[in-house]
Design a protein around this motif. Structure first.
Motif, PDB file in Angstrom:
ATOM      1  N   ASP A  13      14.045  60.106  -5.955  1.00 59.05           N
ATOM      2  CA  ASP A  13      15.234  60.858  -5.552  1.00 59.05           C
ATOM      3  C   ASP A  13      16.469  60.365  -6.299  1.00 59.05           C
ATOM      4  OD1 ASP A  13      13.666  62.282  -3.844  1.00 59.05           O
ATOM      5  OD2 ASP A  13      14.179  61.093  -2.065  1.00 59.05           O
ATOM      6  N   LEU A  14      16.564  59.036  -6.465  1.00 62.34           N
ATOM      7  CA  LEU A  14      17.698  58.490  -7.207  1.00 62.34           C
ATOM      8  C   LEU A  14      17.686  58.952  -8.660  1.00 62.34           C
ATOM      9  CD1 LEU A  14      17.784  54.823  -5.842  1.00 62.34           C
ATOM     10  CD2 LEU A  14      19.270  56.733  -5.219  1.00 62.34           C
ATOM     11  N   LEU A  15      16.519  58.969  -9.282  1.00 58.13           N
ATOM     12  CA  LEU A  15      16.422  59.435 -10.664  1.00 58.13           C
ATOM     13  C   LEU A  15      16.791  60.911 -10.771  1.00 58.13           C
ATOM     14  CD1 LEU A  15      13.117  57.663 -11.801  1.00 58.13           C
ATOM     15  CD2 LEU A  15      15.465  57.068 -12.435  1.00 58.13           C
ATOM     16  N   GLU A  16      16.378  61.686  -9.784  1.00 59.88           N
ATOM     17  CA  GLU A  16      16.709  63.108  -9.795  1.00 59.88           C
ATOM     18  C   GLU A  16      18.210  63.326  -9.659  1.00 59.88           C
ATOM     19  OE1 GLU A  16      15.613  67.195  -7.313  1.00 59.88           O
ATOM     20  OE2 GLU A  16      14.622  65.280  -6.846  1.00 59.88           O
ATOM     21  N   GLN A  17      18.850  62.548  -8.773  1.00 60.05           N
ATOM     22  CA  GLN A  17      20.299  62.653  -8.617  1.00 60.05           C
ATOM     23  C   GLN A  17      21.023  62.236  -9.896  1.00 60.05           C
ATOM     24  OE1 GLN A  17      21.567  60.496  -5.168  1.00 60.05           O
ATOM     25  NE2 GLN A  17      20.131  61.541  -3.787  1.00 60.05           N
ATOM     26  N   ALA A  18      20.546  61.169 -10.539  1.00 60.87           N
ATOM     27  CA  ALA A  18      21.168  60.713 -11.786  1.00 60.87           C
ATOM     28  C   ALA A  18      21.031  61.769 -12.881  1.00 60.87           C
ATOM     29  CB  ALA A  18      20.532  59.397 -12.239  1.00 60.87           C
ATOM     30  N   ALA A  19      19.860  62.405 -12.963  1.00 57.79           N
ATOM     31  CA  ALA A  19      19.660  63.450 -13.970  1.00 57.79           C
ATOM     32  C   ALA A  19      20.569  64.643 -13.707  1.00 57.79           C
ATOM     33  CB  ALA A  19      18.196  63.888 -13.973  1.00 57.79           C
ATOM     34  N   ARG A  20      20.745  64.988 -12.433  1.00 58.91           N
ATOM     35  CA  ARG A  20      21.613  66.109 -12.092  1.00 58.91           C
ATOM     36  C   ARG A  20      23.073  65.808 -12.453  1.00 58.91           C
ATOM     37  NH1 ARG A  20      19.653  66.812  -7.622  1.00 58.91           N
ATOM     38  NH2 ARG A  20      21.072  65.593  -6.305  1.00 58.91           N
ATOM     39  N   LEU A  21      23.514  64.582 -12.181  1.00 60.77           N
ATOM     40  CA  LEU A  21      24.872  64.185 -12.553  1.00 60.77           C
ATOM     41  C   LEU A  21      25.053  64.188 -14.069  1.00 60.77           C
ATOM     42  CD1 LEU A  21      25.504  61.254 -10.048  1.00 60.77           C
ATOM     43  CD2 LEU A  21      26.471  63.556  -9.963  1.00 60.77           C
ATOM     44  N   ARG A  22      24.022  63.769 -14.797  1.00 61.68           N
ATOM     45  CA  ARG A  22      24.091  63.763 -16.257  1.00 61.68           C
ATOM     46  C   ARG A  22      24.233  65.181 -16.806  1.00 61.68           C
ATOM     47  NH1 ARG A  22      25.893  60.572 -19.817  1.00 61.68           N
ATOM     48  NH2 ARG A  22      27.087  62.475 -20.104  1.00 61.68           N
ATOM     49  N   GLU A  23      23.489  66.115 -16.205  1.00 62.20           N
ATOM     50  CA  GLU A  23      23.578  67.510 -16.631  1.00 62.20           C
ATOM     51  C   GLU A  23      24.967  68.079 -16.356  1.00 62.20           C
ATOM     52  OE1 GLU A  23      20.515  69.587 -14.651  1.00 62.20           O
ATOM     53  OE2 GLU A  23      18.865  68.695 -15.809  1.00 62.20           O
ATOM     54  N   GLU A  24      25.532  67.750 -15.199  1.00 61.10           N
ATOM     55  CA  GLU A  24      26.876  68.237 -14.887  1.00 61.10           C
ATOM     56  C   GLU A  24      27.903  67.666 -15.865  1.00 61.10           C
ATOM     57  OE1 GLU A  24      27.591  67.210 -10.859  1.00 61.10           O
ATOM     58  OE2 GLU A  24      26.128  68.635 -10.032  1.00 61.10           O
ATOM     59  N   ALA A  25      27.770  66.373 -16.195  1.00 57.31           N
ATOM     60  CA  ALA A  25      28.698  65.758 -17.148  1.00 57.31           C
ATOM     61  C   ALA A  25      28.564  66.394 -18.530  1.00 57.31           C
ATOM     62  CB  ALA A  25      28.447  64.256 -17.227  1.00 57.31           C
ATOM     63  N   ASP A  26      27.316  66.645 -18.961  1.00 56.24           N
ATOM     64  CA  ASP A  26      27.102  67.283 -20.262  1.00 56.24           C
ATOM     65  C   ASP A  26      27.694  68.688 -20.289  1.00 56.24           C
ATOM     66  OD1 ASP A  26      25.801  65.030 -21.114  1.00 56.24           O
ATOM     67  OD2 ASP A  26      23.784  65.810 -20.736  1.00 56.24           O
ATOM     68  N   ALA A  27      27.583  69.409 -19.176  1.00 62.75           N
ATOM     69  CA  ALA A  27      28.143  70.762 -19.116  1.00 62.75           C
ATOM     70  C   ALA A  27      29.660  70.729 -19.247  1.00 62.75           C
ATOM     71  CB  ALA A  27      27.734  71.437 -17.805  1.00 62.75           C
ATOM     72  N   ILE A  28      30.292  69.748 -18.602  1.00 65.73           N
ATOM     73  CA  ILE A  28      31.755  69.618 -18.703  1.00 65.73           C
ATOM     74  C   ILE A  28      32.164  69.288 -20.131  1.00 65.73           C
ATOM     75  CG2 ILE A  28      33.732  68.250 -17.949  1.00 65.73           C
ATOM     76  CD1 ILE A  28      32.358  67.945 -15.242  1.00 65.73           C
ATOM     77  N   ILE A  29      31.419  68.386 -20.778  1.00 66.99           N
ATOM     78  CA  ILE A  29      31.734  68.010 -22.160  1.00 66.99           C
ATOM     79  C   ILE A  29      31.571  69.206 -23.093  1.00 66.99           C
ATOM     80  CG2 ILE A  29      30.987  66.569 -24.095  1.00 66.99           C
ATOM     81  CD1 ILE A  29      30.272  64.407 -22.069  1.00 66.99           C
ATOM     82  N   ARG A  30      30.491  69.986 -22.897  1.00 65.07           N
ATOM     83  CA  ARG A  30      30.283  71.169 -23.739  1.00 65.07           C
ATOM     84  C   ARG A  30      31.408  72.181 -23.554  1.00 65.07           C
ATOM     85  NH1 ARG A  30      24.876  70.564 -22.033  1.00 65.07           N
ATOM     86  NH2 ARG A  30      25.209  72.184 -20.454  1.00 65.07           N
ATOM     87  N   GLU A  31      31.829  72.367 -22.317  1.00 67.66           N
ATOM     88  CA  GLU A  31      32.905  73.327 -22.050  1.00 67.66           C
ATOM     89  C   GLU A  31      34.205  72.895 -22.727  1.00 67.66           C
ATOM     90  OE1 GLU A  31      35.192  75.384 -18.218  1.00 67.66           O
ATOM     91  OE2 GLU A  31      33.589  73.907 -17.929  1.00 67.66           O
ATOM     92  N   LYS A  32      34.534  71.601 -22.635  1.00 68.92           N
ATOM     93  CA  LYS A  32      35.747  71.102 -23.280  1.00 68.92           C
ATOM     94  C   LYS A  32      35.655  71.235 -24.791  1.00 68.92           C
ATOM     95  CE  LYS A  32      37.736  67.424 -21.816  1.00 68.92           C
ATOM     96  NZ  LYS A  32      38.014  66.014 -21.432  1.00 68.92           N
ATOM     97  N   THR A  33      34.476  70.981 -25.350  1.00 71.41           N
ATOM     98  CA  THR A  33      34.298  71.112 -26.800  1.00 71.41           C
ATOM     99  C   THR A  33      34.470  72.556 -27.247  1.00 71.41           C
ATOM    100  OG1 THR A  33      32.764  69.234 -26.772  1.00 71.41           O
ATOM    101  CG2 THR A  33      32.727  70.660 -28.707  1.00 71.41           C
ATOM    102  N   GLU A  34      33.912  73.490 -26.473  1.00 71.38           N
ATOM    103  CA  GLU A  34      34.043  74.904 -26.821  1.00 71.38           C
ATOM    104  C   GLU A  34      35.494  75.363 -26.735  1.00 71.38           C
ATOM    105  OE1 GLU A  34      31.450  76.888 -24.165  1.00 71.38           O
ATOM    106  OE2 GLU A  34      29.600  76.208 -25.139  1.00 71.38           O
ATOM    107  N   VAL A  35      36.209  74.919 -25.704  1.00 70.47           N
ATOM    108  CA  VAL A  35      37.622  75.295 -25.565  1.00 70.47           C
ATOM    109  C   VAL A  35      38.436  74.752 -26.732  1.00 70.47           C
ATOM    110  CG1 VAL A  35      39.689  74.959 -24.162  1.00 70.47           C
ATOM    111  CG2 VAL A  35      37.522  75.506 -23.057  1.00 70.47           C
TER     112      VAL A  35
END
Length: 258
Positions: free
Chosen positions: A62-84
């Motif tokens: 469960d901890l690994l799953e939560q960490a992976a989900r947080l990593r995906e959210e962080a990557d999505a934010i970084i991609r959005e900022k890069t695109e902007v």
């Protein structure tokens, strides 16, 4: 109610033969702890133990799953900022290119007379007087353009002025007088600028020392024909003054054409 129960209990106990009971003695400290514990304290201890149990009973998956989900959210934010940032950079680059194209469309190189008495070629921007469409892209068409022509005298042109404005236009061109004018100029062109000459007194240093008054010198300069700072008669005089050019150079005309 409590006292009634206590009295009944004492009466019931008194009816027994206490001598036959084994001696049971409670330590005062134990009795005190049992009867002085706060119920809220017991509940808090229960909650603490439950929380401790939950913390140390979490599944590692469960901890690994939560960490992976947080990593995906962080990557999505970084991609959005890069695109902007990329979009903003592209818009800025397009704006710079559009401004350069706009300036180039309405600029020409002219001989500018400096304070030193020398002519220096410089790029001069003319704000368009004809209505312009909304300019969004480099490929967009302009409503007019600025052109420079060097034509020898006589020009063979007839100038006119709109009754509702101060703009000076080229109304007619006589090809029999100057074929070059008829091939370069068009009726309806706005006369924006022309070369003119003026006689000035040149006073070298050696003449000032001996008390001289200087010598006349003819200089050429660019004269604005927009009509806002010059009158129609003054524009005609400026064109005629090119006859006094000692070098016999061509007349420089700047026109705006639709």
């Amino acid at each position: 109610m409590f006292y009634e129960v206590l009295v009944l209990l004492l009466i019931h106990v008194a009816s027994f033969n206490l001598s036959s009971w084994p001696a049971v003695r409670l330590r005062p400290s134990t009795f005190t702890r049992l009867h002085s514990v706060d119920p809220e304290y017991l509940l808090e201890q229960a909650r603490t133990r439950s929380t401790f149990t939950r913390l140390y009973s979490v599944d590692p998956d469960d901890l690994l799953e939560q960490a992976a989900r947080l990593r995906e959210e962080a990557d999505a934010i970084i991609r959005e900022k890069t695109e902007v940032a990329a979009v903003a950079q592209e818009e800025e680059r397009t704006t710079v290119q559009n401004n350069a194209a706009y300036k180039s469309q309405f600029s020409v190189v002219l001989p500018i007379l400096k304070d030193t008495g020398k002519e220096v070629d410089e790029e001069v921007f003319f704000k368009p007087l004809f209505p312009q469409p909304e300019f969004k892209e480099i490929s967009s068409s302009f409503g007019s353009e600025i052109l420079r022509f060097d034509i020898p005298l006589p020009l063979g042109i007839i100038l006119g002025q709109e009754p509702t404005s101060d703009l000076i236009t080229i109304d007619e061109i006589d090809s029999s007088i100057n074929p070059l004018s008829s091939s370069l100029l068009k009726p309806g062109d706005l006369l924006r600028c022309c070369s003119a000459t003026q006689t000035q007194m040149s006073m070298p240093t050696w003449q000032l020392i001996v008390g001289g008054i200087g010598q006349p010198k003819t200089v050429r300069f660019m004269y604005s024909c927009d009509g806002f700072r010059s009158k129609f008669e003054e524009v005609l005089d400026a064109l005629k003054s090119n006859r006094m050019d000692v070098g016999g150079r061509d007349v420089v005309l700047v026109v705006e054409r639709k």
